[in-house]
Design a protein around this motif. Structure first.
Motif, short mmCIF file in Angstrom:
data_model
loop_
_atom_site.label_atom_id
_atom_site.label_comp_id
_atom_site.label_asym_id
_atom_site.label_seq_id
_atom_site.Cartn_x
_atom_site.Cartn_y
_atom_site.Cartn_z
N VAL A 243 59.40 4.15 61.74
CA VAL A 243 60.13 5.02 62.68
C VAL A 243 59.18 6.08 63.24
O VAL A 243 59.25 6.41 64.43
CB VAL A 243 61.38 5.64 62.01
N ASP A 244 58.27 6.59 62.43
CA ASP A 244 57.30 7.56 62.92
C ASP A 244 56.41 6.93 64.01
O ASP A 244 56.13 7.56 65.03
CB ASP A 244 56.46 8.10 61.76
N LEU A 245 55.97 5.69 63.80
CA LEU A 245 55.21 4.97 64.83
C LEU A 245 56.05 4.78 66.09
O LEU A 245 55.56 4.92 67.21
CB LEU A 245 54.74 3.61 64.31
N VAL B 82 57.52 9.02 72.62
CA VAL B 82 57.22 10.33 73.20
C VAL B 82 55.95 10.35 74.02
O VAL B 82 55.66 11.34 74.70
CB VAL B 82 57.20 11.47 72.14
N THR B 83 55.17 9.28 73.99
CA THR B 83 53.91 9.26 74.74
C THR B 83 54.00 8.44 76.02
O THR B 83 53.00 8.11 76.62
CB THR B 83 52.76 8.72 73.88
N LYS B 84 55.19 8.16 76.46
CA LYS B 84 55.36 7.34 77.67
C LYS B 84 55.59 8.23 78.89
O LYS B 84 56.57 8.08 79.60
CB LYS B 84 56.53 6.35 77.48
N HIS B 85 54.67 9.16 79.12
CA HIS B 85 54.78 10.08 80.25
C HIS B 85 54.94 9.32 81.56
O HIS B 85 54.05 8.62 81.99
CB HIS B 85 53.54 10.96 80.37
N LEU C 225 66.83 11.23 70.53
CA LEU C 225 66.23 12.46 70.00
C LEU C 225 64.85 12.71 70.60
O LEU C 225 64.36 13.84 70.58
CB LEU C 225 66.13 12.40 68.48
N CYS C 226 64.22 11.68 71.13
CA CYS C 226 62.88 11.81 71.71
C CYS C 226 62.88 12.19 73.19
O CYS C 226 61.84 12.57 73.73
CB CYS C 226 62.10 10.50 71.53
N ILE C 227 64.03 12.10 73.83
CA ILE C 227 64.10 12.40 75.26
C ILE C 227 63.69 13.84 75.52
O ILE C 227 64.22 14.77 74.91
CB ILE C 227 65.52 12.14 75.81
N GLY C 228 62.75 14.03 76.41
CA GLY C 228 62.30 15.36 76.79
C GLY C 228 61.34 16.02 75.83
O GLY C 228 60.92 17.16 76.06
N ASP D 56 60.84 19.67 68.48
CA ASP D 56 60.09 18.81 67.57
C ASP D 56 60.90 17.55 67.30
O ASP D 56 61.74 17.51 66.38
CB ASP D 56 59.80 19.56 66.27
N ALA D 57 60.67 16.54 68.11
CA ALA D 57 61.42 15.28 67.98
C ALA D 57 61.20 14.65 66.61
O ALA D 57 62.14 14.13 66.00
CB ALA D 57 61.02 14.31 69.08
#
Length: 194
Positions: free
Chosen positions: A101-103, A109-112, A169-172, A180-181
């Protein structure tokens, strides 16, 4: 071996292996640049990171969308392969689930700008999203099932639900340094415990 490998000598197989390694190097370099600068980063930055000329990138990936899609698929494959490996190497299935899940969070979160770029071609985006689900839902299911079987987490959670919750939870997260997602996703995963 597939039909195209029949009659291929060691040099031909070695060349294909070199081509795969070179493509992996390009994809890893592009992913690193995308994380640092977003998917609109200049191709020259990716070429510099990979240690190749820009022509090499364009030969493999004629358009930015081709490169973005290839990076996305490459990272989805890495996530899919990580699940069984983590299950084999972690202390417990729950620990493996947490690491995976951490991966997954890192991937999300790195998909800018990725969604905005890909949604210009809705059919392509839908296909890529289906690929994402087809590859990763079974991996998450396997990890959840192993953690349930070990008695570490409660049953009744579908992989899709967990992944969707993590995704929400990772959105934004990339746009707000106070958010802190990973911490919130950690609370979600902790809530699965018995």
């Amino acid at each position: 071996m597939n039909d195209s490998d029949e009659g291929a000598g060691p040099a031909a197989r070695s060349k294909r292996a070199d081509a795969r390694r070179n493509e992996k190097t390009l994809l890893d370099a592009a992913a690193a640049v995308f994380v640092a600068s977003g998917v609109e980063a200049p191709v020259r930055d990716i070429a510099a990171e990979a240690g190749v000329g820009m022509g090499t990138i364009y030969r493999h990936f004629p358009t930015r969308a081709d490169l973005i899609i290839a990076v996305y698929r490459h990272q989805v494959e890495a996530l899919a392969e990580a699940g069984p490996t983590l299950l084999d190497t972690s202390e417990t299935p729950y620990a493996a689930l947490g690491k995976w899940v951490d991966l997954f969070v890192g991937f999300l979160v790195t998909k800018h700008g990725l969604a905005a770029v890909l949604q210009t071609d809705n059919a392509g985006f839908d296909t890529l999203h289906a690929y994402f689900l087809d590859r990763l839902v079974p991996v998450c299911t396997h990890l959840l099932d192993a953690a349930v079987a070990s008695g570490e987490i409660r049953s009744g959670f579908a992989a899709y639900e967990v992944m969707r919750g993590v995704g929400n939870l990772c959105i934004g997260a990339e746009g707000d340094s106070r958010y802190d997602a990973r911490r919130l996703v950690g609370l979600l995963i902790a809530g699965l415990r018995r």
